[in-house]
Structures are given as C-alpha cells and as structure tokens.
Design a protein around this motif. Structure first.
Motif, PDB file in Angstrom:
ATOM      1  N   GLY A  79       0.814  -1.219   0.000  1.00 23.87           N
ATOM      2  CA  GLY A  79       0.000   0.000   0.000  1.00 23.87           C
ATOM      3  C   GLY A  79       0.839   1.257   0.000  1.00 23.87           C
ATOM      4  N   PHE A  80       2.159   1.125   0.199  1.00 24.64           N
ATOM      5  CA  PHE A  80       3.043   2.292   0.161  1.00 24.64           C
ATOM      6  C   PHE A  80       3.805   2.296  -1.161  1.00 24.64           C
ATOM      7  CE2 PHE A  80       2.128   2.099   4.548  1.00 24.64           C
ATOM      8  CZ  PHE A  80       2.503   3.281   5.155  1.00 24.64           C
ATOM      9  N   ALA A  81       3.916   3.464  -1.785  1.00 22.96           N
ATOM     10  CA  ALA A  81       4.794   3.627  -2.948  1.00 22.96           C
ATOM     11  C   ALA A  81       5.902   4.596  -2.540  1.00 22.96           C
ATOM     12  CB  ALA A  81       4.007   4.197  -4.124  1.00 22.96           C
ATOM     13  N   THR A 111       4.090   7.695  -0.816  1.00 24.08           N
ATOM     14  CA  THR A 111       2.655   7.981  -0.797  1.00 24.08           C
ATOM     15  C   THR A 111       1.938   6.742  -0.260  1.00 24.08           C
ATOM     16  OG1 THR A 111       2.517   7.204  -3.083  1.00 24.08           O
ATOM     17  CG2 THR A 111       2.576   9.598  -2.769  1.00 24.08           C
ATOM     18  N   ALA A 112       0.828   6.952   0.368  1.00 20.11           N
ATOM     19  CA  ALA A 112      -0.044   5.836   0.802  1.00 20.11           C
ATOM     20  C   ALA A 112      -1.423   6.404   1.038  1.00 20.11           C
ATOM     21  CB  ALA A 112       0.482   5.196   2.078  1.00 20.11           C
ATOM     22  N   ARG A 113      -2.420   5.673   0.575  1.00 27.06           N
ATOM     23  CA  ARG A 113      -3.793   6.101   0.880  1.00 27.06           C
ATOM     24  C   ARG A 113      -3.956   6.164   2.394  1.00 27.06           C
ATOM     25  NH1 ARG A 113      -8.654   5.100  -2.933  1.00 27.06           N
ATOM     26  NH2 ARG A 113      -7.623   4.695  -4.909  1.00 27.06           N
ATOM     27  N   ARG A 114      -4.680   7.155   2.848  1.00 29.32           N
ATOM     28  CA  ARG A 114      -4.836   7.328   4.287  1.00 29.32           C
ATOM     29  C   ARG A 114      -5.595   6.156   4.921  1.00 29.32           C
ATOM     30  NH1 ARG A 114      -4.064  12.512   6.272  1.00 29.32           N
ATOM     31  NH2 ARG A 114      -4.623  11.555   8.258  1.00 29.32           N
ATOM     32  N   ALA A 115      -6.432   5.485   4.133  1.00 34.19           N
ATOM     33  CA  ALA A 115      -7.119   4.307   4.669  1.00 34.19           C
ATOM     34  C   ALA A 115      -6.091   3.253   5.078  1.00 34.19           C
ATOM     35  CB  ALA A 115      -8.080   3.737   3.633  1.00 34.19           C
ATOM     36  N   ARG A 207       0.136   6.148 -15.551  1.00 31.91           N
ATOM     37  CA  ARG A 207       1.334   6.784 -14.984  1.00 31.91           C
ATOM     38  C   ARG A 207       1.417   6.642 -13.467  1.00 31.91           C
ATOM     39  NH1 ARG A 207       2.750  12.455 -17.546  1.00 31.91           N
ATOM     40  NH2 ARG A 207       4.565  12.059 -16.229  1.00 31.91           N
ATOM     41  N   ALA A 208       0.696   5.672 -12.915  1.00 30.58           N
ATOM     42  CA  ALA A 208       0.685   5.529 -11.451  1.00 30.58           C
ATOM     43  C   ALA A 208       2.019   5.008 -10.912  1.00 30.58           C
ATOM     44  CB  ALA A 208      -0.448   4.606 -11.027  1.00 30.58           C
ATOM     45  N   LEU A 236       0.152   6.449  -6.670  1.00 30.24           N
ATOM     46  CA  LEU A 236      -0.083   5.522  -5.552  1.00 30.24           C
ATOM     47  C   LEU A 236       0.243   4.094  -5.961  1.00 30.24           C
ATOM     48  CD1 LEU A 236      -3.436   7.136  -4.445  1.00 30.24           C
ATOM     49  CD2 LEU A 236      -1.363   7.084  -3.060  1.00 30.24           C
ATOM     50  N   ASP A 237       0.321   3.250  -4.950  1.00 27.28           N
ATOM     51  CA  ASP A 237       0.718   1.854  -5.128  1.00 27.28           C
ATOM     52  C   ASP A 237      -0.329   1.006  -5.850  1.00 27.28           C
ATOM     53  OD1 ASP A 237       2.463  -0.373  -4.384  1.00 27.28           O
ATOM     54  OD2 ASP A 237       0.847  -0.969  -3.019  1.00 27.28           O
ATOM     55  N   ASP A 238      -1.586   1.500  -5.939  1.00 23.39           N
ATOM     56  CA  ASP A 238      -2.678   0.639  -6.414  1.00 23.39           C
ATOM     57  C   ASP A 238      -3.129   0.969  -7.841  1.00 23.39           C
ATOM     58  OD1 ASP A 238      -3.835   3.062  -6.071  1.00 23.39           O
ATOM     59  OD2 ASP A 238      -5.403   2.418  -4.689  1.00 23.39           O
ATOM     60  N   GLY A 239      -2.245   1.594  -8.639  1.00 24.04           N
ATOM     61  CA  GLY A 239      -2.591   1.893 -10.026  1.00 24.04           C
ATOM     62  C   GLY A 239      -3.405   3.168 -10.199  1.00 24.04           C
ATOM     63  N   THR A 240      -3.555   3.927  -9.124  1.00 22.36           N
ATOM     64  CA  THR A 240      -4.286   5.202  -9.239  1.00 22.36           C
ATOM     65  C   THR A 240      -3.361   6.381  -8.915  1.00 22.36           C
ATOM     66  OG1 THR A 240      -5.034   5.223  -6.935  1.00 22.36           O
ATOM     67  CG2 THR A 240      -6.476   4.136  -8.525  1.00 22.36           C
ATOM     68  N   LEU A 241      -3.872   7.567  -9.278  1.00 22.18           N
ATOM     69  CA  LEU A 241      -3.213   8.827  -8.912  1.00 22.18           C
ATOM     70  C   LEU A 241      -4.121   9.552  -7.925  1.00 22.18           C
ATOM     71  CD1 LEU A 241      -2.416  10.189 -12.504  1.00 22.18           C
ATOM     72  CD2 LEU A 241      -0.787   9.050 -10.964  1.00 22.18           C
TER      73      LEU A 241
END
Ligand SMILES: Cc1cc2nc3c(=O)[nH]c(=O)nc-3n(C[C@H](O)[C@H](O)[C@H](O)COP(=O)(O)OP(=O)(O)OC[C@H]3O[C@@H](n4cnc5c(N)ncnc54)[C@H](O)[C@@H]3O)c2cc1C
Length: 426
Positions: A79-81, A111-115, A207-208, A236-241
């Motif tokens: 979950g971390f990039a 970066t990491a989603r806050r969730a 470009r994630a 981000l690590d999950d293929g999103t920006l």
C-alpha cells in the motif's frame, strides 16, 4: 480489534487520546512504548478514509523510521509507494528536484492512501500496548472540579449506543481540524492565520508508477485566470493517482470557487498526459480544510494537549500536515511522560514552548509567505522568473519542504537556518 463494549462505563488510564489519525495514533504509540497506559478513542472504524493528498515527505519517513515501520533501504509495507522527489511544473518550465541528501532527513519520500497509512500507525499503537476503541465518539471533556480549571478525562458515546467515561490526568486532543475538544474548551481558531481548502480525487492511470510526485504552480480557473494555490498529482501503489488542488484563505477566490468543479475541469485538462478522464475517476471528489501555522493556541490548556490539525499545525508553505502531527505527537509523548512522573500539570506547558522553539520561526515565515501568495500575480512572477534556475529551485524546495540539517554543511542550509532563527515565533 477492541470495539466499544470493551470499554467499561468508567475506565482509568494515564492518558486518553482523542482521534486515531497520524497525530493521535503516533502519540499513543510513543506513550505506550514508554510503558504508559493509553486509551485511544476513534469515532470511525478502520480502514477509514481521510481527505488528503496522501503525500509522505522525508519528514514523514523520519517519523516512520522512529516508529520502526520502514527501514533506511526503503523497506515498506503493502500500500506504500516510494518516490525520488518533486517534479515542479511552473511557467514554461518542468523541473525534477530529487529530495535533498541530508544527514538529518531521509532522501526519499512516499505515498499511501490514508485508509492504509492511518491504520498502520493505529495498529502500531496497539502493538505497543495502547487500547484502541473504534466507533467511539468523544462527547466532551470531564472536569476535575466545577470551575473547569483542569480536565480529568473525556466522556464518550459508541456507535452501538453505549456511553461512558475514560478518566485520565492528561487528554491529548488529536481530533482533527474541527477539534470538538477545542470547541468544548472554548478555544477558537485564530482566524487571522491562514487556512486552505483542498479537493482531491483518485484516477486510474497508466502513470501511477511515476517515480516523482508532481506539483503544478500555474493553477487557473475555467476563465483562464490565475488562482492562489497549487495542484498536485501523486502516484499511488494501487494503479491510481491522487489528483488534487488547494487554495489559500488569503486569496479572493477562496470562498467563491466550486472546488469540485475546479478539480474536475483541471484534471480533465491534463487527461491526455495523465489519463485523468471522468471515466477513470474512482470515487467522488472530496474536499477538506487545511489549518495552518498554529492557528489554535495555546497548545496546552488545562491538562489538554493539542496535536496536529487540532492545533492548526499544517506547514503554510506547502500544505503538509502529516509529519507535523507526528512530530508534535512524539514531543507530546515525551512531555506528557515527564509530567505524569512529576504530577505537575504546569509541566505540560513545555510542549507549547518547545514546539514554538522548534518550528515557530519557520511558521511565522510561512504565514508571511501565505499572505504574499494570496495575490496570484506574485506567484506568477516567482514561477516565471525563478523556475528556470535550478540552484534557486533547490533552495526553494528546501525552504518549502522544511528540510535542512541542524548542523549544516552547505550554504543553503546555513542561510535557511539563520532565517528561521532570526524570525520570532508568534
Ligand atoms: C485535500 C487535502 C490534502 C492534503 N494533503 C496532504 C499531503 O499530501 N500530505 C500531508 O502531509 N498532509 C496533507 N494534508 C493535511 C493532512 O491531511 C492533515 O494535516 C493530517 O491528517 C493531520 O493529522 P491529525 O492526526 O492531526 O488529524 P486527522 O488525520 O484529521 O485525524 C483526526 C482523527 O480524529 C477523529 N475524531 C474527530 N472527532 C472525534 C471525536 N469526537 N471522537 C473520536 N474521534 C474523533 C477523526 O475521525 C480522525 O480519525 C492534506 C489535507 C487536505 C484537506
């Protein structure tokens, strides 16, 4: 994970922490590691979302290293990039600036989603011995006496309908920008200090896997007029920006603009380059407040210590708040631990004094910066004439990201440290 009924109607603890964002969870983790009894109360349940850019600068990485959650070799959880630095877009220039090589700070960010991120810190607090109760909303302080001169805990209501109290000689209010605890204490925001509002959305993108986080200094409205703020694209690590923008309260558009519409049109305008089409958007555009430059003071009042957004601790230069919440949390743990030993509430004042000593001068500079940038023409002149000069931009990055060595080995750090030392904290 303990749910609300795990709390007895009246619990006793050394410290009760309100809010399990990065500030509250880090404070609980550090205090529990010191052997203190800590109850950490969070109104939501993990994994829970938080409106944010999800950007983790080297200052955050420093805090993660201190908690043992990453290693120097970029070891990291799912979950971390990780990224190498910042790509700045301004005027006609695009410049890639690696995070500086310093002794005091790591030279990488992430970066990491806050969730994901917030739950990792909260689980660390639990692993260290803190008791986390989720789905528990703090409803107010409990006072030691009727004159409300000193707090002796908090009252709560769970989302299962239970009610109770946690009694503790110290309360850490890490309950975010709206801070219900500050409201209950009658401690308003300092409205003369800058705020920002930010909007962000997630987009699937080819470009994630970008190695840089990007910021865009020429933010314009639909009519093409320059705005006082900036935009970001964080991979981000999950293929999103994470794509977002923020505007300063010192600007005239601050209240007039529709943030959601502005973000949708700005993202749509760069869809060819980043894939940020409406079809690729995942979830809604969400907005949130960004309280800056210590906009709530004093930071200790009557046995309540304010940490993170509850104390308005976001950096006015760049809108970064996670690291400041976690740094304040670490200091709060140190001061609270000492005050529990001496049993003197007045010793908690060291938290306010020490935090101002460390970053007060820098935040005074940041507030001046935010006032100047309230006029988009100033930003435009700076980007047009400053951007093409790499040494100048390296200095600007160090200033805005607050990254210098305490014992400087280069002229840029000497200059920036002197500037901060000479500027009074307020
Ligand atoms: C659009 C936007 C983009 C941003 N981007 C970045 C970025 O990229 N990088 C960065 O470093 N910073 C960023 N920030 C700032 C950052 O999000 C905050 O500074 C950071 O979340 C502060 O952490 P905190 O622990 O103080 O508060 P929060 O993260 O807000 O946590 C507060 C917690 O308290 C809980 N709570 C509230 N009331 C109660 C109650 N009554 N009882 C129990 N629990 C309660 C909440 O549920 C929450 O979990 C951004 C902010 C915004 C709005």
């Amino acid at each position: 994970m303990p749910r609300a009924p795990a709390l007895a109607p009246v619990e006793y603890s050394d410290v009760v922490v309100v809010g399990a964002g990065p500030g509250g969870a880090a404070a609980a983790a550090h205090l529990a590691a010191r052997g203190r009894e800590v109850v950490l109360l969070e109104k939501d349940r993990f994994p829970r979302d938080k409106v944010c850019g999800d950007g983790l600068t080297p200052r955050v990485i420093r805090e993660l290293l201190d908690l043992g959650l990453v290693d120097e070799a970029h070891g990291r959880a799912d979950g971390f990039a990780t990224q190498r630095g910042l790509r700045i877009h301004g005027g006609r220039t695009v410049m890639e600036l690696p995070w500086p090589q310093l002794d005091d700070w790591p030279s990488w960010g992430g970066t990491a989603r806050r969730a994901v991120f917030d739950e990792v810190i909260a689980r660390t607090a639990v692993r260290n011995g803190a008791r986390l109760a989720e789905g528990v909303t703090v409803t107010g302080p409990v006072w030691r006496d009727t004159s409300a001169t000193r707090v002796s805990g908090v009252s709560w209501r769970s989302d299962d309908g239970e009610v109770g109290e946690v009694r503790a000689p110290v309360v850490i209010a890490a309950d975010g920008a709206g801070s219900p605890i500050a409201k209950a204490l009658g401690s308003p925001r300092r409205t003369e200090r800058p705020m920002a509002v930010g909007a962000r959305a997630y987009y699937r993108s080819p470009r994630a896997d970008d190695e840089w986080i990007s910021s865009f200094l020429d933010l314009r409205d639909a009519g093409g007029d320059l705005l006082s703020g900036y935009g970001w694209v964080f991979p981000l690590d999950d293929g999103t920006l994470n794509v977002g923008l923020g505007l300063l309260s010192t600007s005239k558009e601050f209240r007039a603009v529709s943030y959601r519409r502005l973000l949708a049109s700005w993202a749509g305008g760069m869809a060819d380059e980043w894939g940020t089409t409406e079809a690729n958007r995942v979830g809604a555009v969400r907005t949130g407040p960004i309280p800056m430059g210590f906009n709530r003071t004093p930071l200790h009042q009557r046995g309540v210590v304010f940490v993170g957004d509850a104390g308005g601790m976001v950096n006015p230069f760049n809108g970064e708040g996670i690291s400041y919440a976690m740094e304040a949390a670490q200091l709060a743990a140190d001061v609270v631990d000492d005050a529990l030993t001496t049993r003197r509430t007045a010793d908690l004042d060291r938290y306010d004094r020490e935090l101002r000593r460390r970053i007060g001068g820098y935040y005074t500079l940041g507030r001046r910066f935010a006032e100047l940038m309230g006029d988009p023409r100033v930003m435009h002149v700076c980007t047009t004439y400053g951007m093409p000069h790499r040494p100048l931009m390296e200095l600007v990055l160090k200033l805005m990201a607050h990254l210098t060595d305490r014992e400087p080995s280069d002229a840029k750090d000497v200059l920036l440290n002197t500037l901060q030392r000479l500027t009074p904290a307020a």
